[in-house]
Design a protein around this motif. Structure first.
Motif, short mmCIF file in Angstrom:
data_model
loop_
_atom_site.label_atom_id
_atom_site.label_comp_id
_atom_site.label_asym_id
_atom_site.label_seq_id
_atom_site.Cartn_x
_atom_site.Cartn_y
_atom_site.Cartn_z
N GLY A 1 -2.03 2.37 -9.10
CA GLY A 1 -3.35 2.51 -8.48
C GLY A 1 -4.05 1.17 -8.35
O GLY A 1 -4.65 0.86 -7.31
N ALA A 2 -3.97 0.34 -9.40
CA ALA A 2 -4.61 -0.98 -9.37
C ALA A 2 -3.93 -1.91 -8.35
O ALA A 2 -4.59 -2.62 -7.59
CB ALA A 2 -4.56 -1.60 -10.76
N LEU A 3 -2.60 -1.90 -8.33
CA LEU A 3 -1.87 -2.73 -7.35
C LEU A 3 -2.16 -2.26 -5.92
O LEU A 3 -2.29 -3.07 -5.00
CB LEU A 3 -0.37 -2.68 -7.63
CG LEU A 3 0.12 -3.45 -8.86
CD1 LEU A 3 1.60 -3.21 -9.08
CD2 LEU A 3 -0.15 -4.95 -8.69
N ILE B 1 0.84 -1.21 0.00
CA ILE B 1 0.00 0.00 0.00
C ILE B 1 0.87 1.25 0.00
O ILE B 1 0.66 2.19 -0.77
CB ILE B 1 -0.94 0.00 1.22
CG1 ILE B 1 -1.98 -1.11 1.10
CG2 ILE B 1 -1.64 1.35 1.37
CD1 ILE B 1 -2.81 -1.32 2.35
N PHE B 2 1.87 1.24 0.88
CA PHE B 2 2.71 2.42 1.05
C PHE B 2 3.44 2.77 -0.24
O PHE B 2 3.36 3.90 -0.74
CB PHE B 2 3.71 2.18 2.17
CG PHE B 2 4.52 3.39 2.54
CD1 PHE B 2 4.05 4.28 3.51
CD2 PHE B 2 5.72 3.66 1.92
CE1 PHE B 2 4.78 5.41 3.85
CE2 PHE B 2 6.46 4.79 2.25
CZ PHE B 2 5.99 5.66 3.22
N PHE B 3 4.15 1.80 -0.81
CA PHE B 3 4.97 2.10 -1.98
C PHE B 3 4.14 2.33 -3.24
O PHE B 3 4.49 3.19 -4.06
CB PHE B 3 6.00 0.99 -2.20
CG PHE B 3 7.13 1.04 -1.22
CD1 PHE B 3 8.05 2.07 -1.24
CD2 PHE B 3 7.27 0.06 -0.25
CE1 PHE B 3 9.09 2.13 -0.33
CE2 PHE B 3 8.32 0.11 0.67
CZ PHE B 3 9.22 1.15 0.63
N ILE C 1 -11.30 -2.67 -14.90
CA ILE C 1 -10.68 -3.90 -15.39
C ILE C 1 -10.14 -4.72 -14.23
O ILE C 1 -10.31 -5.95 -14.17
CB ILE C 1 -9.54 -3.57 -16.38
CG1 ILE C 1 -10.11 -2.93 -17.66
CG2 ILE C 1 -8.73 -4.82 -16.73
CD1 ILE C 1 -9.05 -2.38 -18.59
N PHE C 2 -9.52 -4.05 -13.27
CA PHE C 2 -8.97 -4.73 -12.10
C PHE C 2 -10.07 -5.39 -11.27
O PHE C 2 -9.96 -6.55 -10.87
CB PHE C 2 -8.20 -3.71 -11.26
CG PHE C 2 -7.55 -4.29 -10.04
CD1 PHE C 2 -6.48 -5.16 -10.14
CD2 PHE C 2 -8.02 -3.96 -8.78
CE1 PHE C 2 -5.88 -5.69 -9.01
CE2 PHE C 2 -7.43 -4.48 -7.65
CZ PHE C 2 -6.36 -5.35 -7.76
N PHE D 1 -3.60 -4.53 -2.68
CA PHE D 1 -3.05 -4.62 -1.32
C PHE D 1 -4.05 -4.12 -0.27
O PHE D 1 -4.07 -4.63 0.85
CB PHE D 1 -1.74 -3.83 -1.24
CG PHE D 1 -0.58 -4.51 -1.91
CD1 PHE D 1 -0.11 -5.73 -1.44
CD2 PHE D 1 0.03 -3.94 -3.02
CE1 PHE D 1 0.96 -6.37 -2.05
CE2 PHE D 1 1.10 -4.58 -3.64
CZ PHE D 1 1.56 -5.80 -3.16
N ILE D 2 -4.88 -3.15 -0.64
CA ILE D 2 -5.92 -2.68 0.29
C ILE D 2 -6.92 -3.79 0.56
O ILE D 2 -7.31 -4.05 1.71
CB ILE D 2 -6.62 -1.42 -0.27
CG1 ILE D 2 -5.71 -0.20 -0.08
CG2 ILE D 2 -7.95 -1.19 0.43
CD1 ILE D 2 -6.28 1.09 -0.62
#
Length: 325
Positions: free
Chosen positions: A242-244, A14-16, A58-59, A248-249
């Motif tokens: 943003g999708a990654l 999330i952080f990176f 899409i994600f 993680f969220i």
């Protein structure tokens, strides 16, 4: 992978992801393109939002294909109205960056609990206890300190002074309306976070596509991208991070709950402000640092005391406790 390792992986993810997302967003929106004699700003807020909405859709679609869920019976009207307010919140927030520094946008958007609470009381029929109001007042004071202008406007055109702050105010108002509509949505059909993400981003992408064609911005952006093709790389990386970050969220909320996720994302916002100051020369005066500290202190206090003062609603549903929307 044990719980501790999984938590560290999710938190760092999330952080990176969002840390780099913030850097890319400031590079795209605040950067100047071209040579020294002909510097062009990026003014294509609709395009930027449209790319994000499409990639998020899409994600979300991919996640639902991988993990099918029960049919979503949410009325289309709810998705249309929430998508519209969600879209307007994103557009006005991105447009504000043409007039305000990125730290101002981050701190301003951190005041999102204020309109969400106000409209929750007015529209959602909610009630909050004294601790909640104290946290919100702390955030209000912090934002006021951060946003207050000292009267030095020599570097800003008289006509545009305050326009960025107005756009942030409109963005926060739309955030509040989105939260109120989502509360109604959950009460009506209890869609999952992934389904809400799919529906809202899908309709937002359609609305953005129509607006891009009607305004002609899409064709203007294509000409801009033809002159500066490296903007595609930044847009692609923005969508990917943003999708990654969303992935993680979801992992953090599913494994460790919304409180842990909120702590990580709020901490990331604070370091985003620091990064913007260091990398992009957005100097903050002492008053603004005090304001930023008050805002994040109020947010952390609200998160850690949240379980002790959940909003009371005449027909509360347990599904309302789900975070992702």
């Amino acid at each position: 992978m044990d719980d501790k390792t999984r938590f560290v992986v999710c938190a760092l993810g999330i952080f990176f992801c969002y840390f780099y997302f913030a850097i890319l967003q400031e590079q795209i929106t605040r950067g100047k393109y071209g040579d020294e004699e002909n510097r062009e700003p990026f003014t294509y807020a609709l395009t930027l939002v449209g790319v994000q909405c499409l990639c998020n859709w899409i994600f979300a679609k991919g996640m639902l294909i991988a993990q099918p869920q029960k049919e979503d019976k949410t009325p289309v009207f709810y998705y249309l109205s929430s998508a519209l307010t969600y879209l307007l919140a994103m557009i006005t927030s991105n447009m504000a960056l043409q007039w305000v520094p990125y730290p101002t946008q981050v701190v301003g958007k951190s005041a999102k609990p204020i309109p969400v609470m106000v409209l929750g009381v007015l529209i959602g029929n909610k009630r909050y206890d004294l601790k909640k109001y104290i946290c919100i007042v702390t955030i209000v004071i912090g934002v006021a300190l951060f946003m207050y202008k000292d009267g030095k406007t020599s570097s800003v055109n008289e006509e545009t002074v305050g326009l960025g702050e107005l756009l942030l105010f409109l963005s926060l108002s739309m955030d509040g309306l989105t939260g109120a509509i989502q509360d109604r949505m959950r009460a009506a059909s209890s869609p999952s976070g992934k389904q809400m993400m799919l529906g809202m981003n899908g309709w937002s992408a359609i609305m953005t596509a129509i607006a891009l064609m009607v305004t002609g911005e899409f064709f203007q952006f294509l000409k801009f991208a033809a002159r500066y093709p490296y903007v595609w790389i930044n847009l692609g990386m923005l969508a990917l991070t943003g999708a990654l970050g969303q992935l993680f969220i979801f992992m953090m909320v599913a494994g460790f709950g919304p409180l842990s996720c909120s702590v990580v994302t709020t901490t990331r916002k604070f370091f985003t402000v620091l990064c913007s100051v260091i990398l992009f020369g957005n100097v903050l005066v002492t008053r603004q640092w005090y304001g930023a500290v008050l805002v994040f202190a109020g947010l952390f206090a609200d998160m850690f005391m949240g379980k002790k003062h959940q909003p009371v609603k005449r027909s509360v549903e347990k599904e309302n406790e789900k975070l992702i929307s």
